[in-house]
Design a protein around this motif. Structure first.
Motif, PDB file in Angstrom:
ATOM      1  N   SER A   1       0.822  -1.210   0.000  1.00 49.09           N
ATOM      2  CA  SER A   1       0.000   0.000   0.000  1.00 49.09           C
ATOM      3  C   SER A   1       0.858   1.262   0.000  1.00 49.09           C
ATOM      4  CB  SER A   1      -0.950   0.009   1.206  1.00 49.09           C
ATOM      5  OG  SER A   1      -0.225   0.090   2.422  1.00 49.09           O
ATOM      6  N   ASN A   2       2.153   1.135   0.305  1.00 46.43           N
ATOM      7  CA  ASN A   2       3.081   2.266   0.250  1.00 46.43           C
ATOM      8  C   ASN A   2       3.812   2.363  -1.090  1.00 46.43           C
ATOM      9  OD1 ASN A   2       2.622   3.181   2.871  1.00 46.43           O
ATOM     10  ND2 ASN A   2       4.188   1.859   3.752  1.00 46.43           N
ATOM     11  N   HIS A   3       3.619   1.380  -1.953  1.00 44.02           N
ATOM     12  CA  HIS A   3       4.373   1.282  -3.200  1.00 44.02           C
ATOM     13  C   HIS A   3       3.596   1.961  -4.324  1.00 44.02           C
ATOM     14  CE1 HIS A   3       6.390  -0.578  -6.663  1.00 44.02           C
ATOM     15  NE2 HIS A   3       7.362  -0.919  -5.830  1.00 44.02           N
ATOM     16  N   LYS A   4       4.282   2.737  -5.154  1.00 46.06           N
ATOM     17  CA  LYS A   4       3.572   3.504  -6.185  1.00 46.06           C
ATOM     18  C   LYS A   4       2.870   2.620  -7.207  1.00 46.06           C
ATOM     19  CE  LYS A   4       7.574   4.219  -9.280  1.00 46.06           C
ATOM     20  NZ  LYS A   4       6.998   3.629 -10.504  1.00 46.06           N
ATOM     21  N   ASP A   5       3.333   1.399  -7.372  1.00 50.33           N
ATOM     22  CA  ASP A   5       2.684   0.460  -8.284  1.00 50.33           C
ATOM     23  C   ASP A   5       2.013  -0.688  -7.527  1.00 50.33           C
ATOM     24  OD1 ASP A   5       3.465   1.810 -10.677  1.00 50.33           O
ATOM     25  OD2 ASP A   5       5.483   1.005 -10.409  1.00 50.33           O
ATOM     26  N   LEU A   6       1.768  -0.463  -6.234  1.00 53.04           N
ATOM     27  CA  LEU A   6       1.119  -1.460  -5.376  1.00 53.04           C
ATOM     28  C   LEU A   6       1.871  -2.782  -5.393  1.00 53.04           C
ATOM     29  CD1 LEU A   6      -2.607  -0.601  -6.182  1.00 53.04           C
ATOM     30  CD2 LEU A   6      -1.118   0.351  -4.393  1.00 53.04           C
ATOM     31  N   TYR A   7       3.155  -2.695  -5.713  1.00 56.78           N
ATOM     32  CA  TYR A   7       4.138  -3.768  -5.652  1.00 56.78           C
ATOM     33  C   TYR A   7       3.994  -4.786  -6.782  1.00 56.78           C
ATOM     34  CZ  TYR A   7       7.318  -7.244  -3.699  1.00 56.78           C
ATOM     35  OH  TYR A   7       8.336  -8.136  -3.518  1.00 56.78           O
ATOM     36  N   TYR A   8       2.815  -5.338  -6.992  1.00 61.91           N
ATOM     37  CA  TYR A   8       2.665  -6.374  -8.016  1.00 61.91           C
ATOM     38  C   TYR A   8       2.061  -5.856  -9.327  1.00 61.91           C
ATOM     39  CZ  TYR A   8       4.012 -10.852  -5.908  1.00 61.91           C
ATOM     40  OH  TYR A   8       4.711 -11.925  -5.396  1.00 61.91           O
ATOM     41  N   GLU A   9       1.650  -4.628  -9.366  1.00 58.84           N
ATOM     42  CA  GLU A   9       1.091  -3.964 -10.549  1.00 58.84           C
ATOM     43  C   GLU A   9       0.296  -4.918 -11.452  1.00 58.84           C
ATOM     44  OE1 GLU A   9       3.374  -5.187 -12.981  1.00 58.84           O
ATOM     45  OE2 GLU A   9       5.160  -5.314 -11.775  1.00 58.84           O
ATOM     46  N   TRP A  10       0.699  -5.082 -12.735  1.00 53.34           N
ATOM     47  CA  TRP A  10      -0.076  -5.902 -13.679  1.00 53.34           C
ATOM     48  C   TRP A  10       0.066  -7.393 -13.430  1.00 53.34           C
ATOM     49  CZ3 TRP A  10      -3.844  -3.761 -16.238  1.00 53.34           C
ATOM     50  CH2 TRP A  10      -3.786  -2.394 -16.504  1.00 53.34           C
ATOM     51  N   GLN A  11       0.979  -7.790 -12.576  1.00 53.01           N
ATOM     52  CA  GLN A  11       1.081  -9.205 -12.212  1.00 53.01           C
ATOM     53  C   GLN A  11       0.014  -9.605 -11.201  1.00 53.01           C
ATOM     54  OE1 GLN A  11       5.303 -10.682 -11.693  1.00 53.01           O
ATOM     55  NE2 GLN A  11       5.680  -8.494 -11.622  1.00 53.01           N
ATOM     56  N   GLY A  12      -0.707  -8.627 -10.665  1.00 58.33           N
ATOM     57  CA  GLY A  12      -1.704  -8.919  -9.647  1.00 58.33           C
ATOM     58  C   GLY A  12      -2.855  -7.945  -9.647  1.00 58.33           C
ATOM     59  N   PRO A  13      -2.821  -6.936  -8.772  1.00 57.57           N
ATOM     60  CA  PRO A  13      -4.025  -6.122  -8.542  1.00 57.57           C
ATOM     61  C   PRO A  13      -4.518  -5.344  -9.752  1.00 57.57           C
ATOM     62  CG  PRO A  13      -2.101  -5.186  -7.417  1.00 57.57           C
ATOM     63  CD  PRO A  13      -1.710  -6.545  -7.883  1.00 57.57           C
ATOM     64  N   TYR A  14      -3.609  -4.807 -10.586  1.00 61.02           N
ATOM     65  CA  TYR A  14      -4.072  -4.063 -11.761  1.00 61.02           C
ATOM     66  C   TYR A  14      -4.862  -4.976 -12.693  1.00 61.02           C
ATOM     67  CZ  TYR A  14      -0.737  -0.266 -10.635  1.00 61.02           C
ATOM     68  OH  TYR A  14      -0.039   0.755 -10.044  1.00 61.02           O
ATOM     69  N   ALA A  15      -4.316  -6.164 -12.944  1.00 62.62           N
ATOM     70  CA  ALA A  15      -4.986  -7.100 -13.846  1.00 62.62           C
ATOM     71  C   ALA A  15      -6.349  -7.512 -13.303  1.00 62.62           C
ATOM     72  CB  ALA A  15      -4.113  -8.336 -14.068  1.00 62.62           C
ATOM     73  N   LEU A  16      -6.449  -7.702 -11.994  1.00 62.58           N
ATOM     74  CA  LEU A  16      -7.711  -8.133 -11.396  1.00 62.58           C
ATOM     75  C   LEU A  16      -8.759  -7.026 -11.440  1.00 62.58           C
ATOM     76  CD1 LEU A  16      -6.223  -9.988  -8.299  1.00 62.58           C
ATOM     77  CD2 LEU A  16      -6.972 -10.994 -10.460  1.00 62.58           C
TER      78      LEU A  16
END
Length: 369
Positions: A56-71
């Motif tokens: 939650s502190n990471h500008k790309d939410l750490y996993y970006e398109w490998q996780g939360p963005y894709a979902l």
């Protein structure tokens, strides 16, 4: 997409309240304007040590398109806990790989989100995660089948979990990494995070300095200024002899008990269908270890509804992405009410060609000009 961050209350091993943090990622619009959003809990992999490494502190939410963005772009509401101690301060510090407790973070994070945006969230939910988060997705499925979990069951109707490259049993994975290295560099940073976590859980009874070399001790203040990539830079090139002066901690009674109580190692029954996706060439969470745990679950609980998909040529980072086609369809089927037959299945995925790119790719967001 839109993002919100929250602090909420979860529980420790004695079921006492402790703080945790999470983020909520919502899609731009509803796939069906007349229904709430189908809801996922995303559980992240190893990020590092302490608050600064929380997704939650990471500008790309750490996993970006490998996780939360894709979902989220697939139309799901995504609730994503940092895990207690990762994005919040607690006396014992971040409890790394503590799957039994991460499962509580999953449930209470969703309960907290429902207090604010409950009208947007489906009653049903699926947990999906990678690495440490893959372990958490599996452990959540197990914990919700245990007695005495009434408070966690208030999160909603749990309908399944996706365990991607799950880091299930550290006390098996770490010795295996040493064996495979055969005297060469282990590629290991996670043991240092793990040892610090154990020292925080068992102060005075377990000391990092009893087990690691002076080289490691000198670098720990540096790694704790960074996160996982710093850990890899500082420790991945070291051999077992350069990392550890004593490996007896792997059989220390406190640590063995930790794996049973904190990590939640089973086998245990499952509360709902389980999909496991695993790269065959994974150099961190080994396919044979994952398959062994899968078979343990299925042999002890033959009515389990479980599938293991194996991905040829895929390593740990590649496996964070290549199974998305399969697990997004599996998740959609769970929300559609498609039944999963009792029993277990192991299947190797067939690739379209043998010329696929087998290197993990990471996205770094930047503003458009």
């Amino acid at each position: 997409m839109s993002i919100s961050r929250l602090l909420y209350v979860t529980e420790d091993i004695d079921r006492k309240p402790i703080p945790a943090s999470a983020f909520v990622l919502l899609p731009y619009n509803k796939p069906d304007p007349n229904k709430p959003l189908n809801t996922l809990v995303w559980t992240h992999g190893t990020a590092g040590w302490g608050r600064k490494c929380a997704p939650s502190n990471h500008k790309d939410l750490y996993y970006e398109w490998q996780g939360p963005y894709a979902l989220a772009t697939a139309g799901y509401a995504v609730i994503a806990p940092d895990y207690a101690g990762q994005g919040s301060d607690i006396p014992q510090g971040f409890m790394y790989e503590a799957g039994f407790l991460h499962a509580a973070d999953v449930a209470y994070g969703l309960i907290a989100a429902r207090q604010v945006i409950g009208e947007l969230l489906s009653k049903e939910y699926v947990v999906v995660g990678h690495s440490e988060g893959g372990m958490t997705a599996w452990r959540t499925n197990e914990r919700l089948a245990l007695p005495g979990q009434e408070n966690l069951l208030k999160a909603g109707k749990f309908i399944g979990s996706v365990a991607n490259s799950p880091a299930l049993r550290p006390l098996d994975l770490i010795p295996e990494s040493i064996r495979r290295a055969n005297g060469g560099p282990i590629g290991d940073a996670v043991s240092v995070f793990f040892l610090q976590s154990l020292a925080g859980l068992f102060p005075g009874q377990f000391k990092v300095e009893d087990y690691v070399t002076d080289t490691v001790l000198a670098r720990i203040p540096l790694v704790n200024q960074g996160c996982l990539l710093s850990g890899r830079a500082l420790f991945a090139g070291l051999t077992a002899d350069q990392l550890f002066k004593d490996l007896s901690w792997l059989k220390h009674p406190l640590v063995v008990d930790w794996q049973k109580r904190y990590n939640g190692a089973g086998p245990h029954a499952l509360a709902a269908p389980l999909l496991v996706v695993q790269g065959i060439e994974d150099p961190l969470t080994y396919a044979n270890n994952t398959e062994w745990d899968f078979n343990q679950t299925c042999s002890h609980f033959p009515d389990s509804r479980a599938t293991l998909l194996l991905y040829p040529g895929a390593d740990h980072n590649v496996a964070a992405q290549v199974p998305q086609l399969d697990y997004l369809k599996w998740i959609a089927d769970r929300f559609a009410g498609v039944k999963v037959s009792k029993g277990c299945e192991i299947r190797e995925v067939e690739t379209v060609t043998t010329r696929y790119r087998n290197v993990g790719a990471f996205y770094s967001g930047a503003g458009g000009g």
